[in-house]
Design a protein around this motif. Structure first.
Motif, PDB file in Angstrom:
ATOM      1  N   LYS A 106       0.834  -1.204   0.000  1.00  0.00           N
ATOM      2  CA  LYS A 106       0.000   0.000   0.000  1.00  0.00           C
ATOM      3  C   LYS A 106       0.870   1.256   0.000  1.00  0.00           C
ATOM      4  N   ALA A 107       1.948   1.246   0.771  1.00  0.00           N
ATOM      5  CA  ALA A 107       2.856   2.398   0.796  1.00  0.00           C
ATOM      6  C   ALA A 107       3.478   2.614  -0.576  1.00  0.00           C
ATOM      7  N   HIS A 110       0.988   4.256  -2.927  1.00  0.00           N
ATOM      8  CA  HIS A 110       0.866   5.698  -2.685  1.00  0.00           C
ATOM      9  C   HIS A 110       2.046   6.447  -3.304  1.00  0.00           C
ATOM     10  N   ARG A 113       1.273   6.622  -6.986  1.00  0.00           N
ATOM     11  CA  ARG A 113       0.245   7.619  -7.284  1.00  0.00           C
ATOM     12  C   ARG A 113       0.834   9.028  -7.304  1.00  0.00           C
ATOM     13  N   GLU A 221      -7.223  11.584  -1.926  1.00  0.00           N
ATOM     14  CA  GLU A 221      -6.376  10.655  -1.172  1.00  0.00           C
ATOM     15  C   GLU A 221      -7.222   9.576  -0.494  1.00  0.00           C
ATOM     16  N   ALA A 222      -8.357   9.992   0.104  1.00  0.00           N
ATOM     17  CA  ALA A 222      -9.228   9.037   0.789  1.00  0.00           C
ATOM     18  C   ALA A 222      -9.851   8.058  -0.197  1.00  0.00           C
ATOM     19  N   THR A 223     -10.253   8.560  -1.346  1.00  0.00           N
ATOM     20  CA  THR A 223     -10.847   7.691  -2.363  1.00  0.00           C
ATOM     21  C   THR A 223      -9.835   6.661  -2.842  1.00  0.00           C
ATOM     22  N   PHE A 224      -8.621   7.108  -3.113  1.00  0.00           N
ATOM     23  CA  PHE A 224      -7.574   6.188  -3.567  1.00  0.00           C
ATOM     24  C   PHE A 224      -7.303   5.123  -2.511  1.00  0.00           C
ATOM     25  N   SER A 225      -7.191   5.536  -1.254  1.00  0.00           N
ATOM     26  CA  SER A 225      -6.913   4.579  -0.178  1.00  0.00           C
ATOM     27  C   SER A 225      -8.024   3.541  -0.058  1.00  0.00           C
ATOM     28  N   ARG A 226      -9.260   3.970  -0.212  1.00  0.00           N
ATOM     29  CA  ARG A 226     -10.394   3.067  -0.115  1.00  0.00           C
ATOM     30  C   ARG A 226     -10.328   2.002  -1.214  1.00  0.00           C
ATOM     31  N   LEU A 228      -7.691   1.161  -2.966  1.00  0.00           N
ATOM     32  CA  LEU A 228      -6.461   0.385  -2.809  1.00  0.00           C
ATOM     33  C   LEU A 228      -6.620  -0.695  -1.752  1.00  0.00           C
ATOM     34  N   ASN A 229      -7.261  -0.347  -0.637  1.00  0.00           N
ATOM     35  CA  ASN A 229      -7.465  -1.332   0.425  1.00  0.00           C
ATOM     36  C   ASN A 229      -8.258  -2.530  -0.082  1.00  0.00           C
TER      37      ASN A 229
END
Length: 238
Positions: A106-107, A110, A113, A221-226, A228-229
């Motif tokens: 995940k890191a 990011h 991205r 950022e929040a959308t991408f993290s969601r 990606l998770n």
């Protein structure tokens, strides 16, 4: 055909490109280097998009005659390989790994991205079959090291790297397009009105239900993290 394009070209010879000399083999001492020419092409793509990168424009950027550039990059396809590897040098390859392969992956995503947002032409460039250069290989090596604790075989790890990169590239391409949409509020309003009509027409009940649900945070950022998770947490190690 013009040497600007790559249609019908035999493709890039990876041995000649990455293992050979980066200087012309014949003639007097060169006034430029492949590094300078590649950096100029990257700057042009960053400023005006990939479509703006032509051998003629790059030559103008460095103050060279267009024909002299063909000694360093015989066609635009080769130049694209050089550009992608050039910017891959920006990706960190010595940051510490935690041993938690999902967290490390995940890191890394990011980092990818942020890298692609700095160079919005990259997602389109990555749709071309590219032979990885030294900087790209260094980053790939880091990703494979991050995946070692997962216990996957080599082929699976390479597939995960390809899947992750494709996901990030696709998401960034969408993100850039959405950002451009905000510069056209009339178009965004028209799209919202259209979806409202479609949701109310009785023929799309699933869509109507989905659109009526509470919205999620729209911060990029929040959308991408969601997203990606969902991808990383669902990966199978078999």
């Amino acid at each position: 055909m013009s040497r600007e394009g790559s249609a019908g070209a035999p493709g890039v010879d990876p041995e000649q490109l990455w293992l050979g000399s980066d200087q012309p083999r014949r003639g007097r001492k060169p006034a430029y280097s492949r590094e300078v020419i590649t950096a100029a092409a990257v700057a042009l793509a960053d400023a005006e998009g990939l479509e703006a990168v032509t051998m003629r424009k790059v030559a103008a950027q460095v103050g060279a005659g267009v024909m002299s550039l063909y000694s360093y990059a015989p066609d635009k396809e080769t130049l694209l390989h050089l550009m992608v590897d050039h910017v891959c040098a920006e990706l960190p390859t010595a940051h510490p790994l935690t041993g938690d392969w999902r967290a490390d992956l995940k890191a890394i995503a990011h980092l990818q991205r942020a890298h692609m947002l700095r160079h919005p032409w990259l997602p389109a460039a990555l749709t071309t079959r590219l032979v990885p250069g030294p900087h790209t290989l260094a980053f790939l090596e880091r990703v494979l090291a991050a995946l070692r604790p997962a216990g996957m075989d080599g082929a699976a790890k390479l597939e995960v790297f390809a899947q992750l990169t494709a996901f990030v590239a696709g998401h960034v391409a969408h993100e850039v397009a959405q950002a451009a949409m905000t510069q056209s509020p009339d178009r965004a309003a028209a799209e919202a009105r259209y979806l409202a009509v479609v949701a109310a027409d009785g023929h799309h009940p699933e869509l109507a239900e989905a659109l009526s649900a509470p919205g999620r945070p729209l911060a990029p950022e929040a959308t991408f993290s969601r997203f990606l998770n969902r991808l990383i947490d669902g990966l199978d190690t078999d």
